[in-house]
Design a protein around this motif. Structure first.
Motif, PDB file in Angstrom:
ATOM      1  N   HIS A   1       0.815  -1.224   0.000  1.00  0.00           N
ATOM      2  CA  HIS A   1       0.000   0.000   0.000  1.00  0.00           C
ATOM      3  C   HIS A   1       0.844   1.267   0.000  1.00  0.00           C
ATOM      4  O   HIS A   1       0.329   2.371   0.184  1.00  0.00           O
ATOM      5  CB  HIS A   1      -0.990  -0.030   1.171  1.00  0.00           C
ATOM      6  CG  HIS A   1      -2.009  -1.105   0.990  1.00  0.00           C
ATOM      7  ND1 HIS A   1      -3.186  -0.906   0.288  1.00  0.00           N
ATOM      8  CD2 HIS A   1      -1.985  -2.413   1.336  1.00  0.00           C
ATOM      9  CE1 HIS A   1      -3.851  -2.056   0.236  1.00  0.00           C
ATOM     10  NE2 HIS A   1      -3.149  -2.990   0.867  1.00  0.00           N
TER      11      HIS A   1
ATOM     12  N   CYS B   1      -7.371   0.447  -5.302  1.00  0.00           N
ATOM     13  CA  CYS B   1      -7.360   0.163  -3.863  1.00  0.00           C
ATOM     14  C   CYS B   1      -8.500   0.956  -3.226  1.00  0.00           C
ATOM     15  O   CYS B   1      -8.606   2.162  -3.439  1.00  0.00           O
ATOM     16  CB  CYS B   1      -6.027   0.576  -3.239  1.00  0.00           C
ATOM     17  SG  CYS B   1      -6.059   0.401  -1.438  1.00  0.00           S
TER      18      CYS B   1
ATOM     19  N   HIS C   1      -6.648   3.695  -1.038  1.00  0.00           N
ATOM     20  CA  HIS C   1      -5.682   4.673  -1.562  1.00  0.00           C
ATOM     21  C   HIS C   1      -5.741   4.851  -3.082  1.00  0.00           C
ATOM     22  O   HIS C   1      -4.911   5.577  -3.622  1.00  0.00           O
ATOM     23  CB  HIS C   1      -4.242   4.224  -1.232  1.00  0.00           C
ATOM     24  CG  HIS C   1      -4.084   3.646   0.133  1.00  0.00           C
ATOM     25  ND1 HIS C   1      -3.875   2.310   0.371  1.00  0.00           N
ATOM     26  CD2 HIS C   1      -4.133   4.250   1.341  1.00  0.00           C
ATOM     27  CE1 HIS C   1      -3.796   2.102   1.678  1.00  0.00           C
ATOM     28  NE2 HIS C   1      -3.950   3.244   2.281  1.00  0.00           N
TER      29      HIS C   1
ATOM     30  N   CYS D   1      -2.175   3.192  -4.897  1.00  0.00           N
ATOM     31  CA  CYS D   1      -1.004   2.611  -4.224  1.00  0.00           C
ATOM     32  C   CYS D   1      -0.471   1.474  -5.111  1.00  0.00           C
ATOM     33  O   CYS D   1      -1.059   1.158  -6.151  1.00  0.00           O
ATOM     34  CB  CYS D   1      -1.375   2.094  -2.836  1.00  0.00           C
ATOM     35  SG  CYS D   1      -2.588   0.761  -2.890  1.00  0.00           S
TER      36      CYS D   1
HETATM   37 ZN   LIG Z   1      -3.777   0.717  -0.911  1.00  0.00          ZN
END
Ligand SMILES: [Zn+2]
Length: 299
Positions: free
Chosen positions: A158, A173, A176, A179
């Motif tokens: 991540h 993700c 995020h 990531c």
């Molecule tokens: Zn992530």
């Protein structure tokens, strides 16, 4: 001396459970593969299979290599649980507790730390990282002979990353977006090609998308190298079987490091530094067996 042990490879899409032979090795006749559905049904199915086989193969410990995040802190009230996973229904599920009724010791690790330990041991390495690329991306770490837990366990996939030039994919993700995992897991590759992830095996080896994926995995490798100085990086998982992927990853790693680290093991011998899993598809279950052996030895 190895013993007969049970291993469970808990994955977000499928689970494998097996009982080893007397030498602690995998035996195809004593294994079961199931689809991961809801926790209650999935864990019960594994439990009942183990219970039905134990008279033929009396296992003395169980090792569980589990998708995460998981709680590995033995002093925590949630030890042995899957914790904050985005997988629906699986938040705070007590995995270790589900096997209490079998009355044998249970070893619990992440599905990347356990393979890192097995791969490091097979090669005689005191430190190693194991990266898996498939439905998700993960990295497990063994440093000075021990799996890294710390506050929880590393979640290196991540880490934020730099975009491949011209790659405008938003990332997948849920936390995020872009990531490393969000940019390089199976769905991320499939989305760029506008296909379903289960068709990825039909995409030719020379499709440019693999080089883009490799760029993100290479950033993970470089971060692992800078932060941990591991002696080897092993890469496994469903998306690593195609030709050329390792070459792309190694090439990008060398470009990212840009000669800053003048270490012969990397600069002169990267083909032996970033390597595929020695056990291939069996690494998950064998690593579950191996942590089960460890829990017997500690008793
Ligand atoms: Zn992530």
């Amino acid at each position: 001396m190895p013993s007969i042990v049970a291993g469970i490879e808990m994955g977000g899409t499928g689970c494998k459970v097996a009982i080893s032979n007397e030498n602690g090795q995998y035996d195809n006749n004593y294994s079961l593969q199931i689809v991961t559905t809801d926790p209650e049904y999935t864990l019960r199915e594994i439990y009942e299979w183990l219970e039905s086989k134990r008279s033929e193969r009396p296992f003395v410990a169980i090792g569980i290599a589990c998708f995460g995040p998981v709680d590995l802190d033995k002093t925590s009230k949630h030890y042995g649980y899957i914790t904050t996973t985005p997988k629906p229904g699986w938040q705070y599920v007590n995995v270790v507790g589900a096997f209490k009724g079998l009355n044998v010791p249970v070893a619990f690790e992440t599905d990347v730390n356990a393979p890192a330990m097995t791969e490091a041991a097979l090669r005689g390495d005191s430190s190693a990282a194991y990266i898996t690329i498939g439905t998700g991306v993960g990295v497990g770490l063994v440093l000075e002979g021990r799996p890294v837990h710390g506050l929880m366990h590393p979640e290196g996939a991540h880490i934020k990353c730099e975009r491949f030039a011209g790659d405008d994919y938003a990332g997948d993700c849920p936390y995020h977006n872009s990531c490393i995992e969000g940019m390089s897991k199976a769905k991320a590759v499939a989305d760029r090609l506008k296909i379903s992830p289960n068709l990825l095996s039909k995409v030719p080896d020379d499709d440019p998308v693999w080089n883009i994926q490799a760029y993100y995995i290479a950033q993970l490798c470089a971060s692992v190298i800078y932060l941990t100085s591991v002696k080897r990086i092993i890469i496994g998982g469903g998306l690593t079987k195609r030709n050329g992927l390792f070459e792309h990853i190694r090439k990008h790693v060398l470009q990212i490091l840009n000669s800053y680290l003048d270490i012969p093991a990397i600069t002169n011998d990267i083909d032996n530094y970033i390597v595929p899993s020695k056990l291939g598809d069996l690494i998950g279950i064998q690593s579950a067996f191996d942590i089960a052996q460890g829990v017997i030895e500690k008793k």
